[in-house]
Design a protein around this motif. Structure first.
Motif, PDB file in Angstrom:
ATOM      1  N   GLN A 107     -36.486 104.389  95.623  1.00 51.38           N
ATOM      2  CA  GLN A 107     -36.096 104.918  94.241  1.00 51.38           C
ATOM      3  C   GLN A 107     -34.881 104.383  94.042  1.00 51.38           C
ATOM      4  N   LEU A 108     -35.050 103.655  92.656  1.00 48.70           N
ATOM      5  CA  LEU A 108     -33.901 102.916  91.956  1.00 48.70           C
ATOM      6  C   LEU A 108     -33.492 103.555  90.700  1.00 48.70           C
ATOM      7  N   VAL A 109     -32.356 103.662  90.544  1.00 46.30           N
ATOM      8  CA  VAL A 109     -31.463 104.424  89.470  1.00 46.30           C
ATOM      9  C   VAL A 109     -30.460 103.372  89.073  1.00 46.30           C
ATOM     10  N   GLU A 110     -30.671 102.982  87.606  1.00 45.97           N
ATOM     11  CA  GLU A 110     -29.716 102.191  86.894  1.00 45.97           C
ATOM     12  C   GLU A 110     -28.751 102.897  86.031  1.00 45.97           C
ATOM     13  N   SER A 111     -27.616 102.272  86.009  1.00 44.34           N
ATOM     14  CA  SER A 111     -26.423 102.970  85.099  1.00 44.34           C
ATOM     15  C   SER A 111     -25.710 102.011  84.498  1.00 44.34           C
ATOM     16  N   GLY A 112     -25.056 102.203  83.618  1.00 39.49           N
ATOM     17  CA  GLY A 112     -23.754 101.063  82.810  1.00 39.49           C
ATOM     18  C   GLY A 112     -24.478 100.597  81.665  1.00 39.49           C
ATOM     19  N   GLY A 113     -25.417 100.800  81.215  1.00 40.28           N
ATOM     20  CA  GLY A 113     -25.938 100.411  79.861  1.00 40.28           C
ATOM     21  C   GLY A 113     -25.136 100.939  78.854  1.00 40.28           C
ATOM     22  N   GLY A 114     -25.179 100.335  77.501  1.00 46.36           N
ATOM     23  CA  GLY A 114     -24.567 100.723  76.328  1.00 46.36           C
ATOM     24  C   GLY A 114     -24.804  99.892  75.329  1.00 46.36           C
ATOM     25  N   VAL A 115     -23.871 100.130  74.111  1.00 44.21           N
ATOM     26  CA  VAL A 115     -23.687  99.157  72.992  1.00 44.21           C
ATOM     27  C   VAL A 115     -22.312  98.435  73.098  1.00 44.21           C
ATOM     28  N   VAL A 116     -22.315  97.352  73.094  1.00 45.44           N
ATOM     29  CA  VAL A 116     -21.163  96.305  73.041  1.00 45.44           C
ATOM     30  C   VAL A 116     -21.313  95.105  71.794  1.00 45.44           C
ATOM     31  N   GLN A 117     -20.180  94.790  71.569  1.00 47.93           N
ATOM     32  CA  GLN A 117     -20.144  93.941  70.436  1.00 47.93           C
ATOM     33  C   GLN A 117     -20.395  92.625  71.083  1.00 47.93           C
ATOM     34  N   SER A 118     -20.670  91.507  70.314  1.00 51.15           N
ATOM     35  CA  SER A 118     -20.913  90.135  70.562  1.00 51.15           C
ATOM     36  C   SER A 118     -19.608  89.744  71.339  1.00 51.15           C
ATOM     37  N   ALA A 176     -31.765  94.313  75.161  1.00 50.24           N
ATOM     38  CA  ALA A 176     -33.129  94.578  75.959  1.00 50.24           C
ATOM     39  C   ALA A 176     -32.854  95.855  76.758  1.00 50.24           C
ATOM     40  N   VAL A 177     -33.937  96.299  77.343  1.00 43.48           N
ATOM     41  CA  VAL A 177     -34.057  97.374  78.425  1.00 43.48           C
ATOM     42  C   VAL A 177     -34.017  96.578  79.743  1.00 43.48           C
ATOM     43  N   TYR A 178     -32.945  96.607  80.670  1.00 40.06           N
ATOM     44  CA  TYR A 178     -32.634  96.115  81.838  1.00 40.06           C
ATOM     45  C   TYR A 178     -33.053  97.125  83.101  1.00 40.06           C
ATOM     46  N   TYR A 179     -33.819  96.285  83.648  1.00 38.62           N
ATOM     47  CA  TYR A 179     -34.500  97.054  84.975  1.00 38.62           C
ATOM     48  C   TYR A 179     -33.947  96.633  86.161  1.00 38.62           C
ATOM     49  N   CYS A 180     -33.768  97.240  87.337  1.00 36.72           N
ATOM     50  CA  CYS A 180     -33.582  97.148  88.601  1.00 36.72           C
ATOM     51  C   CYS A 180     -34.761  96.957  89.325  1.00 36.72           C
ATOM     52  N   ALA A 181     -35.047  96.025  90.184  1.00 38.34           N
ATOM     53  CA  ALA A 181     -36.258  95.963  90.863  1.00 38.34           C
ATOM     54  C   ALA A 181     -35.921  95.308  92.193  1.00 38.34           C
ATOM     55  N   ALA A 182     -36.926  95.807  93.310  1.00 41.92           N
ATOM     56  CA  ALA A 182     -36.795  95.462  94.717  1.00 41.92           C
ATOM     57  C   ALA A 182     -38.110  94.772  95.191  1.00 41.92           C
ATOM     58  N   GLN A 237     -36.059 103.101  86.179  1.00 45.63           N
ATOM     59  CA  GLN A 237     -36.415 103.514  84.893  1.00 45.63           C
ATOM     60  C   GLN A 237     -35.962 102.534  83.688  1.00 45.63           C
ATOM     61  N   GLY A 238     -34.821 101.737  83.838  1.00 47.81           N
ATOM     62  CA  GLY A 238     -34.368 101.070  82.805  1.00 47.81           C
ATOM     63  C   GLY A 238     -33.231 101.631  82.239  1.00 47.81           C
ATOM     64  N   THR A 239     -32.372 100.642  81.658  1.00 52.41           N
ATOM     65  CA  THR A 239     -31.143 101.137  81.037  1.00 52.41           C
ATOM     66  C   THR A 239     -30.802 100.265  79.734  1.00 52.41           C
ATOM     67  N   GLN A 240     -30.854 100.723  78.590  1.00 50.63           N
ATOM     68  CA  GLN A 240     -30.614 100.046  77.391  1.00 50.63           C
ATOM     69  C   GLN A 240     -29.331  99.386  77.091  1.00 50.63           C
ATOM     70  N   VAL A 241     -29.467  97.922  76.714  1.00 51.33           N
ATOM     71  CA  VAL A 241     -28.046  97.281  76.527  1.00 51.33           C
ATOM     72  C   VAL A 241     -28.566  96.665  74.955  1.00 51.33           C
TER      73      VAL A 241
END
Length: 124
Positions: free
Chosen positions: A2-13, A91-97, A116-120
């Motif tokens: 089981q993989l769980v991502e974290s840390g996504g969010g909104v950031v300025q260029s 994009a939505v960022y996904y962790c994979a193995a 499950q993916g995390t939005q950036v």
């Protein structure tokens, strides 16, 4: 696994974000770990991959020099440090193995385990 991502969010260029992926259910030290991303209307693409011991990495051309993938096998985690972000990184960022842990491949179909993916979102 089981993989769980974290840390996504909104950031300025031009800003930075750090994504993390925590694994449970199996020790990841034998697996290739990777980050993929998928933007609306686009195919899922490999961003970065790292071999079981961290000795080999691979990056998409579009992120080379800006993103860094790393792993901590003691903590069963993999991270993606993203710098100099631009709106095209949204994009939505996904962790994979995948196993075995020494073969870095870019095809998403070769990875059986996904988070499950995390939005950036990078604003201009």
């Amino acid at each position: 696994v089981q993989l769980v991502e974290s840390g996504g969010g909104v950031v300025q260029s031009g800003g930075s974000l750090r994504l993390s992926c925590a694994a449970s259910g199996r020790i990841l030290s034998a697996y290739v770990m990777a980050w993929f991303r998928q933007a609306p209307g686009k195919e899922r693409e490999l961003v970065a991959a790292i071999s079981w011991n961290g000795g080999t990495t691979d990056y998409a051309d579009s992120v080379k020099g800006r993103f860094t993938i790393s792993r901590d096998n003691r903590e069963n985690t993999v991270s993606l440090q993203m710098s100099s972000l631009n709106p095209e990184d949204t994009a939505v960022y996904y962790c994979a193995a995948r196993f075995p842990g020494h073969e870095l491949v870019s095809r998403s179909s070769e990875y059986p385990y996904w988070g499950q993916g995390t939005q950036v979102t990078v604003s201009s």
